[in-house]
Design a protein around this motif. Sequence first.
Motif, PDB file in Angstrom:
ATOM      1  N   ASP A  58       0.851  -1.170   0.012  1.00 43.47           N
ATOM      2  CA  ASP A  58       0.068  -0.086   0.023  1.00 43.47           C
ATOM      3  C   ASP A  58       0.950   1.215   0.108  1.00 43.47           C
ATOM      4  O   ASP A  58       1.915   1.222   0.478  1.00 43.47           O
ATOM      5  CB  ASP A  58      -0.906  -0.018   1.320  1.00 43.47           C
ATOM      6  N   PHE A  59       0.425   2.199  -0.527  1.00 40.26           N
ATOM      7  CA  PHE A  59       1.187   3.487  -0.710  1.00 40.26           C
ATOM      8  C   PHE A  59       0.483   4.781  -0.491  1.00 40.26           C
ATOM      9  O   PHE A  59      -0.650   4.990  -0.431  1.00 40.26           O
ATOM     10  CB  PHE A  59       1.611   3.608  -2.465  1.00 40.26           C
ATOM     11  N   ALA A  90      -0.699  -3.683   8.220  1.00 38.01           N
ATOM     12  CA  ALA A  90      -1.848  -2.917   8.955  1.00 38.01           C
ATOM     13  C   ALA A  90      -2.658  -2.231   8.064  1.00 38.01           C
ATOM     14  O   ALA A  90      -2.297  -1.844   6.947  1.00 38.01           O
ATOM     15  CB  ALA A  90      -1.083  -1.874  10.046  1.00 38.01           C
ATOM     16  N   PHE A  91      -4.025  -1.852   8.571  1.00 43.38           N
ATOM     17  CA  PHE A  91      -4.733  -1.170   7.615  1.00 43.38           C
ATOM     18  C   PHE A  91      -4.361   0.505   7.624  1.00 43.38           C
ATOM     19  O   PHE A  91      -3.617   0.854   8.508  1.00 43.38           O
ATOM     20  CB  PHE A  91      -6.142  -1.192   8.145  1.00 43.38           C
ATOM     21  N   HIS A  92      -4.788   1.210   6.756  1.00 42.16           N
ATOM     22  CA  HIS A  92      -4.295   2.404   6.595  1.00 42.16           C
ATOM     23  C   HIS A  92      -4.780   3.369   7.870  1.00 42.16           C
ATOM     24  O   HIS A  92      -3.800   4.054   8.359  1.00 42.16           O
ATOM     25  CB  HIS A  92      -5.300   3.096   5.060  1.00 42.16           C
ATOM     26  N   GLU A  93      -5.728   3.103   8.345  1.00 44.13           N
ATOM     27  CA  GLU A  93      -6.260   3.998   9.685  1.00 44.13           C
ATOM     28  C   GLU A  93      -5.259   3.648  10.672  1.00 44.13           C
ATOM     29  O   GLU A  93      -4.698   4.537  11.396  1.00 44.13           O
ATOM     30  CB  GLU A  93      -7.595   3.612  10.015  1.00 44.13           C
ATOM     31  N   ASP A  94      -4.787   2.224  10.860  1.00 46.24           N
ATOM     32  CA  ASP A  94      -4.121   2.033  11.736  1.00 46.24           C
ATOM     33  C   ASP A  94      -2.529   2.594  11.667  1.00 46.24           C
ATOM     34  O   ASP A  94      -1.938   3.032  12.586  1.00 46.24           O
ATOM     35  CB  ASP A  94      -3.802   0.491  12.014  1.00 46.24           C
ATOM     36  N   CYS A  95      -2.039   2.518  10.579  1.00 47.38           N
ATOM     37  CA  CYS A  95      -0.538   3.092  10.248  1.00 47.38           C
ATOM     38  C   CYS A  95      -0.832   4.615  10.562  1.00 47.38           C
ATOM     39  O   CYS A  95       0.111   5.072  11.141  1.00 47.38           O
ATOM     40  CB  CYS A  95      -0.106   2.798   8.693  1.00 47.38           C
ATOM     41  N   TYR A 119      -3.090   5.901  -1.409  1.00 49.12           N
ATOM     42  CA  TYR A 119      -3.611   5.909  -2.879  1.00 49.12           C
ATOM     43  C   TYR A 119      -4.568   4.611  -2.962  1.00 49.12           C
ATOM     44  O   TYR A 119      -4.617   3.790  -2.109  1.00 49.12           O
ATOM     45  CB  TYR A 119      -2.378   5.346  -3.752  1.00 49.12           C
ATOM     46  N   PRO A 120      -5.365   4.724  -4.024  1.00 48.96           N
ATOM     47  CA  PRO A 120      -6.559   3.559  -4.076  1.00 48.96           C
ATOM     48  C   PRO A 120      -6.212   2.065  -4.037  1.00 48.96           C
ATOM     49  O   PRO A 120      -5.115   1.751  -4.183  1.00 48.96           O
ATOM     50  CB  PRO A 120      -6.989   3.689  -5.422  1.00 48.96           C
ATOM     51  N   ARG A 121      -6.915   1.439  -3.298  1.00 50.09           N
ATOM     52  CA  ARG A 121      -6.659  -0.241  -3.222  1.00 50.09           C
ATOM     53  C   ARG A 121      -8.238  -0.592  -3.362  1.00 50.09           C
ATOM     54  O   ARG A 121      -9.079  -0.274  -2.776  1.00 50.09           O
ATOM     55  CB  ARG A 121      -6.269  -0.529  -1.753  1.00 50.09           C
ATOM     56  N   ILE A 126      -8.097   5.953   0.383  1.00 46.60           N
ATOM     57  CA  ILE A 126      -8.755   6.213   1.881  1.00 46.60           C
ATOM     58  C   ILE A 126      -7.740   7.329   2.384  1.00 46.60           C
ATOM     59  O   ILE A 126      -6.462   7.164   2.444  1.00 46.60           O
ATOM     60  CB  ILE A 126      -8.560   5.098   2.582  1.00 46.60           C
ATOM     61  N   ASP A 127      -8.454   8.373   2.813  1.00 49.54           N
ATOM     62  CA  ASP A 127      -7.430   9.409   3.357  1.00 49.54           C
ATOM     63  C   ASP A 127      -7.961   9.313   5.137  1.00 49.54           C
ATOM     64  O   ASP A 127      -9.152   9.232   5.454  1.00 49.54           O
ATOM     65  CB  ASP A 127      -8.093  10.947   2.887  1.00 49.54           C
ATOM     66  N   VAL A 128      -6.776   9.317   5.856  1.00 51.54           N
ATOM     67  CA  VAL A 128      -7.025   9.422   7.323  1.00 51.54           C
ATOM     68  C   VAL A 128      -6.304  10.545   7.970  1.00 51.54           C
ATOM     69  O   VAL A 128      -5.444  10.932   7.585  1.00 51.54           O
ATOM     70  CB  VAL A 128      -6.359   7.991   7.718  1.00 51.54           C
ATOM     71  N   PHE A 129      -7.119  11.087   8.808  1.00 55.49           N
ATOM     72  CA  PHE A 129      -6.890  12.364   9.537  1.00 55.49           C
ATOM     73  C   PHE A 129      -6.975  12.264  11.101  1.00 55.49           C
ATOM     74  O   PHE A 129      -7.884  11.791  11.601  1.00 55.49           O
ATOM     75  CB  PHE A 129      -7.431  13.634   9.003  1.00 55.49           C
ATOM     76  N   TRP A 130      -5.779  12.613  11.842  1.00 46.86           N
ATOM     77  CA  TRP A 130      -5.663  12.436  13.466  1.00 46.86           C
ATOM     78  C   TRP A 130      -5.011  13.748  13.992  1.00 46.86           C
ATOM     79  O   TRP A 130      -4.037  14.034  13.238  1.00 46.86           O
ATOM     80  CB  TRP A 130      -5.166  11.291  13.729  1.00 46.86           C
ATOM     81  N   GLN A 131      -5.520  14.246  15.228  1.00 47.22           N
ATOM     82  CA  GLN A 131      -4.910  15.341  15.641  1.00 47.22           C
ATOM     83  C   GLN A 131      -5.156  15.113  16.836  1.00 47.22           C
ATOM     84  O   GLN A 131      -6.123  14.585  17.559  1.00 47.22           O
ATOM     85  CB  GLN A 131      -5.068  16.715  14.983  1.00 47.22           C
TER      86      GLN A 131
END
Length: 153
Positions: A58-59, A90-95, A119-121, A126-131
């Motif tokens: 995954d990229f 790991a899933f995108h969210e986890d990373c 990038y698409p899978r 999937i875009d993931v944001f955390w703060q």
Amino acid sequence: MTTDTSGLSQLGAQTAQPTSPETAVLERVPNPHADSLYVARFTAPEFTSLCPVTGQPDFAHIVIDYVPGDWLVESKSLKMYLTSFRNHGAFHEDCTVAIGKRLTELLAPQWLRIGGYWYPRGGIPIDVFWQTGAPPQGLWLPDQGVPTYRGRG
């Protein structure tokens, strides 16, 4: 002004790639401008990890913004840490969230946010944001500069 690097184990030395994010060593240095409100940004446009189900790569384009407190992340150790995900499933969210939390634990920044633009899978990006919370009052905070995925054309 000289920064104290005496406690660093990776900077200026041959360093093997960590085998996992858990074994990667993240290091910090004192912030010489701890009395100033500013944003430090790290951009990793070629971040890779593995799908935990298929093992396929995954990229992502990762952008980390933080307002330092007493500490700065040492950039070579951050590069090595991010590289450790190349063989990590790991899933995108986890990373994305794990990176943000690990940096927060190490640095105790005034504020931190991370954007994971994956990038698409399977045809879906999937875009993931955390703060860590709201940015400090009066902070100049630029856009992360990564457009949402638009495909080709």
